[in-house]
Design a protein around this motif. Sequence first.
Motif, short mmCIF file in Angstrom:
data_model
loop_
_atom_site.label_atom_id
_atom_site.label_comp_id
_atom_site.label_asym_id
_atom_site.label_seq_id
_atom_site.Cartn_x
_atom_site.Cartn_y
_atom_site.Cartn_z
N ASP A 170 -13.54 20.57 1.63
CA ASP A 170 -13.69 20.63 0.18
C ASP A 170 -12.49 20.04 -0.54
N ILE A 171 -11.29 20.30 -0.02
CA ILE A 171 -10.05 19.86 -0.66
C ILE A 171 -9.13 19.33 0.44
N ALA A 172 -8.57 18.15 0.24
CA ALA A 172 -7.69 17.56 1.25
C ALA A 172 -6.39 17.12 0.61
N PHE A 173 -5.30 17.33 1.35
CA PHE A 173 -3.99 16.81 0.99
C PHE A 173 -3.61 15.82 2.08
N VAL A 174 -3.52 14.55 1.72
CA VAL A 174 -3.36 13.49 2.71
C VAL A 174 -2.07 12.73 2.44
N CYS A 175 -1.24 12.63 3.49
CA CYS A 175 0.06 11.98 3.38
C CYS A 175 -0.09 10.46 3.40
N MET A 176 0.92 9.78 2.86
CA MET A 176 0.96 8.31 2.92
C MET A 176 2.35 7.84 2.54
N ASN A 177 3.19 7.63 3.52
CA ASN A 177 4.48 6.98 3.27
C ASN A 177 4.97 6.34 4.56
N LEU A 178 5.33 5.09 4.45
CA LEU A 178 5.83 4.34 5.60
C LEU A 178 7.35 4.52 5.71
N PRO A 179 7.91 4.48 6.92
CA PRO A 179 7.23 4.24 8.21
C PRO A 179 6.84 5.52 8.94
N TYR A 180 6.88 6.65 8.24
CA TYR A 180 6.72 7.94 8.91
C TYR A 180 5.28 8.36 9.10
N THR A 181 4.40 7.89 8.21
CA THR A 181 2.99 8.29 8.33
C THR A 181 2.10 7.04 8.29
N MET A 182 1.51 6.74 7.14
CA MET A 182 0.61 5.59 7.05
C MET A 182 0.65 5.03 5.63
N ASP A 183 0.11 3.84 5.46
CA ASP A 183 0.07 3.26 4.13
C ASP A 183 -1.22 3.66 3.41
N ILE A 184 -1.36 3.21 2.17
CA ILE A 184 -2.51 3.63 1.37
C ILE A 184 -3.82 3.08 1.92
N ASN A 185 -3.76 1.95 2.61
CA ASN A 185 -4.99 1.38 3.15
C ASN A 185 -5.55 2.23 4.28
N GLN A 186 -4.69 2.61 5.22
CA GLN A 186 -5.15 3.46 6.32
C GLN A 186 -5.56 4.83 5.79
N ALA A 187 -4.79 5.35 4.84
CA ALA A 187 -5.12 6.67 4.27
C ALA A 187 -6.47 6.64 3.57
N SER A 188 -6.72 5.61 2.78
CA SER A 188 -8.00 5.55 2.07
C SER A 188 -9.16 5.37 3.04
N GLU A 189 -8.96 4.57 4.09
CA GLU A 189 -10.03 4.39 5.09
C GLU A 189 -10.36 5.72 5.77
#
Length: 249
Positions: free
Chosen positions: A186-205
Amino acid sequence: MLRTLLTSILLGLFIFSTAFAQLNNTPDRIETDEGELVIHPILHGSVIFEWNGQTVYMDPWGQAGLYEDKPAPDVILITHPHGDHLSPETLTSLDTENTTFYVPQAVADQMPEEYLAQATVIANGETMEYEGITIRAVPMYNLPEEDARHAKGWGNGYVLTMGGKDVYVSGDTEGIPEMRNLEGIDIAFVCMNLPYTMDINQASEAVLDFEPAIVYPYHHRGQDIQEFKKLVDAGNKDIEVRLKNWYPR
């Protein structure tokens, strides 16, 4: 020509700055089967949930003033031992006398000894209950696994069920299969910061794969969350992207 160009640039800068000025970190309130779920965006990867008389802190980090007007934590969940997630300085500033901690083994191995008696170790795939809250630990890790800043099994993402609402908090991860295969969030908190996690493209996919009803981009320093929203909106308008100010001054 030059005047027109300068006007266009200034207008673009105004629109950009205005969009971010509109962001806030005021609480959101979401109805559940058992009363309101109140969501407090705090800082970076830190968020507080209030539900049914219980207060849950996720990865508390930052200055004491960020927490001084918040209820004391009944539960603290920590995703992994990095200093912006396991912060002894922040923990010291909190009233944790009656707090239960749920942590992966890697956090238990590094957290101050004074908290160990209050800590329960939970591993990827395990589920536990606390006062009507279901806590499920899910994987968080980087790809490729052979050279990962966050190794598989070392830390936890979490899915919390409160009043029939499933809330996913990613921790530091990439768009791994275990995230993409989540169902009924229902509710998601999704990280996105390089180089530690992912960029906005991978996060949105990844978000478009598991289709949460609401998604908050968080832990996003240095990333364009407005563009993330555009990518998700273009792929699925039924997913509500909520932008908050996770970096208050």
